[in-house]
Design an enzyme around this catalytic site. Structure first.
Site, short mmCIF file in Angstrom:
data_model
loop_
_atom_site.label_atom_id
_atom_site.label_comp_id
_atom_site.label_asym_id
_atom_site.label_seq_id
_atom_site.Cartn_x
_atom_site.Cartn_y
_atom_site.Cartn_z
N HIS A 415 0.85 -1.18 0.00
CA HIS A 415 0.00 0.00 0.00
C HIS A 415 0.89 1.24 0.00
O HIS A 415 1.35 1.69 1.05
CB HIS A 415 -0.89 0.04 1.24
N GLU A 509 17.85 -0.05 -0.91
CA GLU A 509 17.46 0.59 -2.17
C GLU A 509 18.44 1.69 -2.60
O GLU A 509 18.65 1.92 -3.79
CB GLU A 509 16.05 1.15 -2.07
#
Length: 704
Positions: A415, A509
């Site tokens: 989400h 990341e």
């Protein structure tokens, strides 16, 4: 001589007249002194091993639009000492049981002119001090607004600090090591770009702040139980070396709207001459309330793979099509759109990942970019960006659910809110019900970009209350939450253990966004992980990102065995094998460690540690007698001997050692490793070498 004696007597009388109070830790190593200055300002001082480590520091709060703030003019009404000692069981954690032992002093203060009362509650543990402000119900203090909290932390010297810039919206920075006095001069070079950021001072830093004094003392300042309040940063007076608390403002510039009775978060100070004691401390958890979830049987540690790294590296995309300049959910017709050919979350590809997870024994698969709206999700200050229930045409939600179920694999929902907290709350019940219907037991939430409502910050009181609302609402649906871009944890996972992971720091990341410093993960356990586990997403085996995406020339600044060591060093009950399956298939012998390493532990031993330089940790599997050791090393190659004396004396084991090869280097030869096996007992000692940016991992399996 008589003059000196007279002065000493006067000083002593002055301290007594200020109603000085003393509190000792259970082991007697820490002593905290509380006193009022002549003008009624509350102060505290902290000593460790008979040496001052926090000089006399002021306490109090400045109120907005109030003629008399809660700063001075106080009188001590009464003091209430207490002691507490219990052992509580964890739902998950670095051990199965935690001792909570402290001595307490509650100081009730009354402000003379206003007759307002506050309590400053101190708890002194064997690891350090926690204190907070409490506001009892009373006539003269009901609703009030904080202009600024004025808590001080006065340093005793120009310590070495491992810091990131104070920022209202992100913690995704590399750490800078410097003297406190050097922070101002290095501040601008410590900044890197982010999707949302706002600094407040060139001497502002974030907690958890790790420091080391010239005499070898390690100090850590943080907060615990951050509930219905604003996140605290530290602003340094670099002339006097005094930190003052600096709260994150809301859209109106206020630092907090409170209603008595209420309490502030705990302000925490840990100290030791052994860095391992900071890692081993559970003080932050102990300052939080016990678990409020009666049935926790549905909360289970998870090891997972997913559609993520290929998107982060730019190989695949979250979006389905390039046809539309903008998206309006319910109006845009995706059935008429041409697929862009790079969409990662397709039914076919996700089934391939489910097969990979089932083959190698992983618990779950995370899918990002499955839902409509990614074509214009970022940077538009768009309120209604996702509805969290509408899949793209090439993602068969029901089919994926049935396929995963047939393979014994759990799906993890994603989400992304794009910072629109109000929109997420609008859809939350429907989204969680959708997850229940389709077998998703965990959700990764995201808050990339500037916050909505506009002007709010990621770390302001209103948004923090939103994060807490999501966690508590998830309990109603028996959903575990892994929040990204949210506020850094402060131990709330003890109270709500369905908060199984967080990002809230510079994760893997960034290795695909230009790289992180090679010593980054030797600092994070002393800073970010003090408040709770991190979804760091380790396990990258291909360090040259151009081999994944030719248009990305980033480099992962670790060796392969450093990545293996992360599974032990970076504790989390939620661990991802982040790389692409094809890269694991190239190194199946090394991949075996990721398959074997547990995510549930019964005990942890901290073998050696120096923030910024090296960490070695051993952990025992919760469900067997097997142990696992992980090491992460900084920029300097290092050889050390570790003892296996934590092993059971009456048992024999086989150790499988995944180590840097002699010619390994994070820049030039990151995939050079060796795997060896040997029999070991509790008497064994292993001489281990870690390359620059390297590390090692060891699985120690009982021989039956």
């Amino acid at each position: 001589m008589n003059t000196i004696k007279t002065l000493l007597i006067l000083v002593a009388l002055s301290f007594l007249n200020a109603q000085a109070q003393e509190l000792q830790s259970p082991n007697g190593k820490f002593v905290m002194y509380f006193a009022l200055l002549n003008d009624g300002t509350p102060t505290y001082q902290l000593n460790y091993l008979n040496k001052e480590i926090i000089k006399k520091s002021k306490l109090g709060l400045e109120l907005q639009n109030d003629s008399q703030s809660l700063l001075n003019d106080f009188t001590v009404v009464k003091t209430t000492p207490a002691t507490f000692n219990e052992t509580w069981k964890t739902v998950w954690g670095e051990e199965t049981e935690i001792q909570n032992h402290y001595n307490e002093l509650a100081v009730l203060l009354k402000q003379n002119k206003t007759e307002r009362e506050i309590i400053i509650r101190f708890r002194l543990f064997d690891e350090g001090l926690g204190f907070r402000y409490e506001f009892p119900q009373q006539k003269n203090l009901v609703y009030f607004t904080i202009k600024e909290e004025r808590t001080e932390f006065a340093m005793t010297g120009d310590h070495t600090a491992f810091w990131i810039p104070g920022d209202y919206d992100t913690q995704e920075y590399d750490y800078t090591e410097s003297k406190l006095s050097e922070i101002r001069g290095l501040f601008q070079t410590a900044l890197t770009t982010n999707a949302s950021q706002e600094q407040f001072s060139e001497t502002g830093v974030q907690t958890s702040l790790m420091m080391k004094a010239a005499d070898g003392l390690y100090l850590n300042i943080h907060e615990a139980a951050l509930i219905d309040y604003s996140c605290m940063h530290l602003n340094l007076d670099d002339k006097n070396l005094v930190f003052q608390s600096h709260l994150t403002p809301d859209a109106q510039g206020n630092k907090g709207h409170l209603q008595a009775p209420c309490v502030s978060p705990w302000r925490t100070i840990m100290a030791s001459y052994d860095a391992r004691d900071i890692l081993a401390s559970r003080m932050t958890l102990n300052l939080n309330e016990p678990c409020k979830i009666e049935d926790t049987s549905w909360i289970k540690p998870v090891k997972y793979v997913g559609v993520w790294w290929e998107m982060i590296t730019g190989k695949s995309s979250w979006s389905y099509t390039n046809d539309f300049p903008s998206i309006q959910l319910g109006i845009t017709d995706y059935s008429k759109a041409k697929p862009n050919g790079t969409h990662g979350a397709t039914t076919k590809h996700v089934k391939e990942l489910i097969d990979f997870a089932a083959l190698h024994g992983f618990d779950g698969v995370l899918v990002e970019g499955w839902n409509q709206g990614w074509e214009d999700w970022f940077g538009q200050s768009k309120d209604y960006v996702f509805d969290f229930v509408s899949p793209y045409p090439d993602f068969d939600v029901e089919g994926i659910h049935e396929y995963a179920k047939s393979k014994g694999v759990k799906m993890i929902m994603h989400h992304e809110t794009s910072g629109s907290a109000r929109n997420y709350e609008r859809h939350l019940d429907k989204a969680f019900q959708f997850m229940n219907t389709h077998g998703y037991e965990a959700v990764k939430t995201g808050y990339v970009g500037d916050m909505l409502p506009r002007g709010e910050h990621h770390y302001s009181q209103w948004i923090l209350n939103h994060y807490q609302y999501v966690i508590e609402k998830a309990v109603d649906y028996k959903i575990m939450v892994n929040a990204h871009e949210a506020v850094r944890p402060t131990g709330i996972c003890r109270t709500y253990p369905n908060m199984i992971g967080n990002e809230s720091a510079r994760g893997t990341e960034f290795q695909a966004f230009g790289g992180s410093k090679p010593n980054h993960t030797t600092i994070l356990p002393f800073t970010r992980l003090i408040g709770g586990p991190m979804d760091y997403t380790p396990g990258v085996f291909e360090m040259d990102i151009s081999k994944v995406n030719p248009n990305n020339d980033s480099h992962v600044n670790t060796t392969l065995t450093n990545q293996l060591g992360l599974y032990v060093v970076m504790y989390s009950p939620l661990q991802m094998a982040a790389d692409l399956p094809e890269n694991y298939n190239r190194f199946l012998d090394a991949f075996q460690f990721i398959k074997d390493v547990p995510v549930a532990w019964s005990t942890s031993k901290y073998l050696e540690a120096e923030p910024g330089y090296y960490i070695t940790i051993a952990r025992k599997d919760k469900n067997s007698n097997n142990w696992f050791v992980g090491n992460n090393n900084g920029v300097n190659p290092r050889t050390a001997t570790i003892s296996l004396d934590f092993l059971d004396k009456d048992k024999k084991y086989e150790a499988t050692i995944y180590a840097d090869a002699k010619n390994a280097d994070y820049k030039t030869n990151p995939q050079a490793y060796t795997i060896t096996k040997q029999k070991v007992t509790h008497k064994s000692k292993l001489k281990m070498t870690s390359a620059a940016g390297g590390g090692y991992a060891i699985s120690i399996v009982e021989i039956k």
